[in-house]
Design a protein around this motif. Structure first.
Motif, PDB file in Angstrom:
ATOM      1  N   ALA A 168       0.824  -1.137   0.050  1.00 20.46           N
ATOM      2  CA  ALA A 168       0.098   0.130   0.077  1.00 20.46           C
ATOM      3  C   ALA A 168       0.982   1.461  -0.039  1.00 20.46           C
ATOM      4  N   CYS A 169       1.953   1.199   0.865  1.00 18.40           N
ATOM      5  CA  CYS A 169       2.815   2.268   0.668  1.00 18.40           C
ATOM      6  C   CYS A 169       3.428   2.481  -0.575  1.00 18.40           C
ATOM      7  N   LYS A 203       2.310   1.910  -3.474  1.00 17.86           N
ATOM      8  CA  LYS A 203       1.309   2.325  -4.265  1.00 17.86           C
ATOM      9  C   LYS A 203       1.004   3.733  -4.091  1.00 17.86           C
ATOM     10  N   TYR A 204       1.063   4.381  -2.762  1.00 19.19           N
ATOM     11  CA  TYR A 204       0.945   5.343  -2.388  1.00 19.19           C
ATOM     12  C   TYR A 204       1.896   6.557  -3.157  1.00 19.19           C
ATOM     13  N   SER A 245       0.977   7.671  -6.521  1.00 23.91           N
ATOM     14  CA  SER A 245      -0.192   7.954  -6.903  1.00 23.91           C
ATOM     15  C   SER A 245       0.094   9.755  -7.209  1.00 23.91           C
ATOM     16  N   GLU A 299      -1.239  12.430  -6.099  1.00 19.73           N
ATOM     17  CA  GLU A 299      -1.266  13.364  -5.042  1.00 19.73           C
ATOM     18  C   GLU A 299       0.340  13.409  -4.360  1.00 19.73           C
ATOM     19  N   PHE A 300       0.794  12.199  -4.495  1.00 16.34           N
ATOM     20  CA  PHE A 300       2.240  12.183  -3.656  1.00 16.34           C
ATOM     21  C   PHE A 300       3.268  13.126  -4.472  1.00 16.34           C
TER      22      PHE A 300
END
Ligand code: SAM
Ligand code: MG
Length: 957
Positions: free
Chosen positions: A112-113, A115-116, A119, A121-122
């Motif tokens: 999940a990290c 993936k973030y 993203s 917004e990152f």
């Protein structure tokens, strides 16, 4: 000896501190601001009229993106910071997230990290990693948008924590960490692309144009081309560490530039170490991923395994610096994206800063660096007094040493005994010089009379054990000092110092036989575990040895000890020159010295002289080992104002190069010429060994205690009800008096030092108010402390039963002492007056040890004549004859009789008592003493503190 309570100060595996939790959550967005708070402290002494500058306290405000939290006040900065972090955790309801996860949950979270990170917004966030993502979008061709997996590992500590839950071996093997990140990315085929045998990750879809524009635009505005200095650390120890310059264009990616310096095409195969030094540092090592590692990459979590053998050579210098295995050549650079700004942070790493990092790995290195005296300072062998210790304290040094060598935090366990149980008071006394004021032995005695009285802090004695363990909890050494200390913190500092001292010896000579190592360790109450010890430090020590001998190419001499005796024809001469008047005062053990010095590297023939280190003022204590031996040997022969110059062989290369500003030039001199060091020293100032330390060394019980006991005995015999202690100082006599049954009802102290009076007030207050009911025989009803000079009369002190004046008159000019004598016997007129002062003739004995270096002097007379006063504050010291005539004439003038006595030594043996005492008694019968009522109101003293048993009982009812 039996020990009582026992407390472990550091537990084996500490849970994350509040600060660590905040860091996990906010990274460097969390800003700690610590302020000093100096309150007028509640001094625990009601009624004390002197404003007390309380201890310096700290308050921390923690600024987080959405809120600010303020801590309470604390004695230590770090406690204030932790408390602010704790408050923030509570306020924001943060739970340390990763700790209770199972391996599967950690895997999911890791995915999940990752993936973030990819993203939309990152990309515009302030996370350090987003800087890399934006830079990757400026890369050309095939590299466009690709992010090296190692930066993902380096920039987010959360990921490595998650990976540790999947496989604890990640702690010691950062190749594994990168494998796990690559595997997590491989689980996200819709988002990112990875290739077998590659260490980089791409985002599959391009970013939406509005995000691209805004995030890239924000950056290109501020980015200029930069040029930073870094170090190239070759794998081969035969090759020198060389400065390199990294030219990073405004559109380039810095990892590609570093990669090129390592002979790689681009930054995608680069490996990044953890940070070196402070937690906030961006200094890291960069090196190429070994081929065998790349070949063994697997994209499946289950198959991630350790690479059995990496055939590339271990880079021992680089590995030692960061405590991780580094292979092949490496670049040491301080550069990276941070939480603070979207701009690239960078700092130069010079040859000097590289060598300073090496020096900090030595057990004495942090101390030398903290004193900014790398070539002159040494780690002292003992803590004599806290005030005489300069530079970082041992506990801090030991913790830093452990962190830099990638050991666990040192484990301290203290134990305490109630003082009453302690019988080995002589042993305690000797070891207690680090603790100030009241000696422990006295406390022991007083505890006999007063149950569980807390005297100035504690009724216990402490000792402390320290253990050093590797990260995998292998015991490396343990130190169990035998001595007790009055303060817990002193016991910790002393134990830390023992460990550091031994490690220092070991690092200087690691090849000693096991027997000798064991012997040197047990002399310091240390037990070593040789296998774990050599396993831990082998790489560092072998690296240093090889480097030292091989790179010197026989051109310059190796000497760890800077021994002046080693043959250095024509150069080992020490020339003393008088730069000022010879005061006849020479430094001896315990003296505090100020010197100025400069140390230069000189080449054969004297053609080149390169300044390495210099100081206008350097303060240290003689005999404590705080300065390198040749300097100490020379300054002890110098008088104030004199200068000396001498040469020594070269110390360790890293010391020289870390001191030199122009290390590159100095290194080239060292490699091409025969060199030595030239020292120039001037002795600026000298503060002599404190009198009480000298007295403690010569007398048991210490002379100060014998004086007090002498006075107490007279007071008890005199049946006095009123007593005034003239020049009471910190109240040592008044304090002791309260431990004995006496007929005293009123005790008064006068002094002109507010600092001493404050101390006296606190001691008396704690004793009188807390414990008066358990001392039924102690009938003291009132106590007063006055601020005033005893050369002035104050009518409130007229006609007391007894007056004492211990070791005070010599602190006045001689004429003032005479004035005092007249005033006290004509106006104060106590029935009995006891006056003590040093016997100057006794100094020959006290100072004999200091004169041993001159014992060859045939003219013994000179020795006795050149005796110094015992204390630099003494205005005079009298011989027996001088004291006798002062006291006899005074007594005769004012209708008193006088008897002479003393303590320390004996009246019948030359040169008499160490402290001479005169006891005056009024010859007038009481009815003839004319004590008018206090109506003339000559009140020249100021009441500083007052205690009254009636008021006390009234107010406490
Ligand atoms: C060496 S201390 C002795 C203190 C105490 N009598 C003892 O034996 O522990 C000397 C003290 O004399 C005090 N003193 C010196 N001159 C003084 C003066 N003119 N009036 C009052 N106190 C004085 C100093 O402030 C200092 O506290
Ligand atoms: Mg004195």
């Amino acid at each position: 000896m039996e020990t009582g309570r026992s407390s472990a100060i550091a537990v084996k595996k500490p849970s994350p501190t509040p600060k660590a939790i905040i860091f996990q959550k906010f990274g460097k967005e969390a800003l700690y601001i610590v302020d000093e708070v100096r309150d007028v402290a509640p001094n625990g002494c009601p009624g004390l009229a002197i404003p007390q500058k309380g201890p310096c306290l700290y308050r921390c405000s923690l600024q987080l993106p959405d809120c600010t939290v303020v801590s309470g006040t604390f004695k230590k900065k770090k406690d204030a910071e932790q408390s602010a972090a704790e408050k923030a955790i509570e306020m924001l309801g943060i739970h340390p997230s990763t700790n209770d996860l199972s391996a599967e949950e950690a895997c999911d979270k890791l995915i999940a990290c990752v993936k973030y990170f990819f993203s939309d917004e990152f990309l515009s966030s302030l996370h350090p990693l987003s800087g890399h993502f934006r830079a990757a979008l400026r890369r050309d061709g095939d590299l466009y948008g690709s992010v090296p997996a190692s930066v993902i590992a380096a920039c987010d500590s959360k990921l490595s924590n998650l990976c540790k839950l999947i496989n604890p071996k990640v702690e010691s093997n950062h190749f594994l960490l990168i494998s796990y990140i690559m595997s997590a990315a491989a689980r996200l085929p819709e988002f990112v692309v990875t290739c077998e045998g590659q260490l980089s990750i791409w985002r599959k879809k391009s970013y939406p144009p509005e995000i691209m524009e805004s995030s890239l635009f924000q950056q290109s505005d501020t980015l200029d081309s930069i040029c930073i200095k870094a170090m190239h650390i070759p794998c081969s120890l035969e090759k020198a560490v060389q400065p390199v310059t990294l030219n990073i264009s405004s559109t380039g990616y810095y990892l590609d530039v570093i990669a090129q310096k390592l002979g790689l095409a681009d930054g995608n195969r680069i490996m990044i170490s953890r940070t070196i030094g402070k937690a906030s540092s961006e200094t890291r090592l960069y090196f190429a991923a070994p081929k065998s590692y790349l070949m063994n990459q697997s994209s499946d979590f289950v198959n991630v395994k350790e690479v059995a053998q990496i055939e590339d050579l271990l880079n021992s210098r680089a590995s030692c610096l960061c405590g991780q295995d580094i292979y092949g050549d490496a670049i040491l650079a301080s550069i990276g994206y941070t939480w603070k700004s979207k701009d690239l942070f960078h700092e130069d790493i010079t040859l000097q800063s590289y060598y300073r990092m090496l020096v900090s790995l030595m057990p004495s290195g942090v101390y030398k660096l903290s004193r900014e005296a790398i070539l002159a300072a040494e780690l002292p062998m003992a803590l004599t007094t806290r005030t005489n210790w300069r530079g970082s304290l041992p506990r801090e040094i030991l913790s830093t040493f452990c962190r830099l060598h990638w050991l666990s935090e040192p484990v301290f366990s203290t134990s305490s005994i109630p003082l009453k149980a302690s019988t080995e008071s002589s042993r305690l006394d000797k070891k207690l010089k680090f603790s100030e004021s009241v000696e422990l032995e006295k406390e022991c005695m007083s505890r006999g009379a007063i149950n569980d009285l807390e005297l100035v802090g504690s009724g216990s004695a402490f000792k402390c054990e320290v253990k050093l363990l590797s990260k995998s909890q292998d015991l490396i050494l343990e130190c169990s000092p035998k001595e007790f200390h009055k303060k817990q913190s002193d016991s910790i500092q002393n134990a830390s110092l023992k460990v550091l001292s031994w490690l220092n010896q070991y690092f200087k000579d690691p090849d000693l036989s096991l027997e000798k190592l064991n012997n040197s360790a047990s002399a310091l109450d240390i037990r070593i575990y040789p296998e774990n010890l050599s396993k831990k430090f082998a790489l560092y020590l072998s690296m240093r040895n090889i480097q030292q001998t091989e790179t010197q190419g026989g051109k310059f001499l190796k000497s760890n000890s800077m021994n002046m005796q080693t043959t250095m024809p024509d150069h080992g001469v020490c020339c003393l020159s008088t730069g000022g008047p010879d005061s006849g005062v020479y430094p001896s053990n315990g003296c505090l010295l100020f010197i100025s010095y400069s140390i230069s590297l000189v080449t054969e023939g004297g053609n080149t002289k390169e300044l390495l280190e210099s100081k206008e003022e350097f303060e240290f204590e003689i005999g404590s080992g705080a300065i390198i031996p040749p300097v100490e040997a020379v300054v002890t022969q110098m008088a104030i104002g004199q200068s000396a110059c001498f040469n020594t062989e070269l110390p360790l290369q890293e010391l020289i190069l870390s001191a030199a500003d122009d290390s590159v030039r100095v290194l080239s001199l060292l490699l091409s010429k025969v060199c030595w060091l030239e020292y120039s020293i001037s002795l600026l100032q000298l503060t002599e060994a404190p009198e009480d330390r000298m007295e403690q060394a010569f007398f048991s019980p210490p002379l100060s205690k014998q004086r007090v006991e002498y006075a107490v005995q007279h007071i008890r015999q005199s049946c006095a009800t009123t007593l005034v202690d003239l020049g009471c100082g910190s109240g040592s006599l008044l304090d002791s008096l309260l431990d004995y049954p006496t007929s005293l009802e009123k005790v008064v102290g006068v002094d002109l030092s507010q600092k001493s009076l404050s101390r006296a007030a606190k001691i008396l207050h704690s004793k009188l108010s807390t414990k008066s009911d358990v001392l039924p025989y102690n009938g003291v009803k009132s106590a007063v402390l006055y601020d005033g000079s005893i050369t002035m009369f104050d009518s409130r002190l007229r006609g007391f039963d007894i007056g004492t004046c211990l070791e005070v008159i010599e602190h006045m000019e001689e004429d003032e002492a005479c004035l005092f004598g007249n005033i006290v016997l004509s106006l104060f007129r106590p029935r009995i007056l006891i006056v003590s002062t040093p016997n100057y003739e006794y100094n020959v004995i006290l100072q004999r040890s200091n004169l041993t270096s001159q014992e060859d002097d045939p003219d013994e007379k000179i020795q006795s004549q050149s005796c110094k006063f015992r204390n630099h504050d003494h205005k005079f010291e009298w011989t027996r004859e001088q004291f006798n005539s002062w006291a006899s004439e005074l007594a005769a003038r004012h209708n008193y009789s006088v008897e002479f006595s003393g303590v320390g030594g004996s009246a019948d043996i030359e040169p008499g008592f160490a402290s001479q005492i005169a006891v005056f008694r009024s010859s007038l019968p009481p009815e003839e003493e004319n004590h008018p009522k206090d109506d003339d109101l000559e009140h020249h003293y100021k009441v500083i503190w007052e205690w009254d048993s009636n008021n006390l009982s009234r107010s406490s009812l």
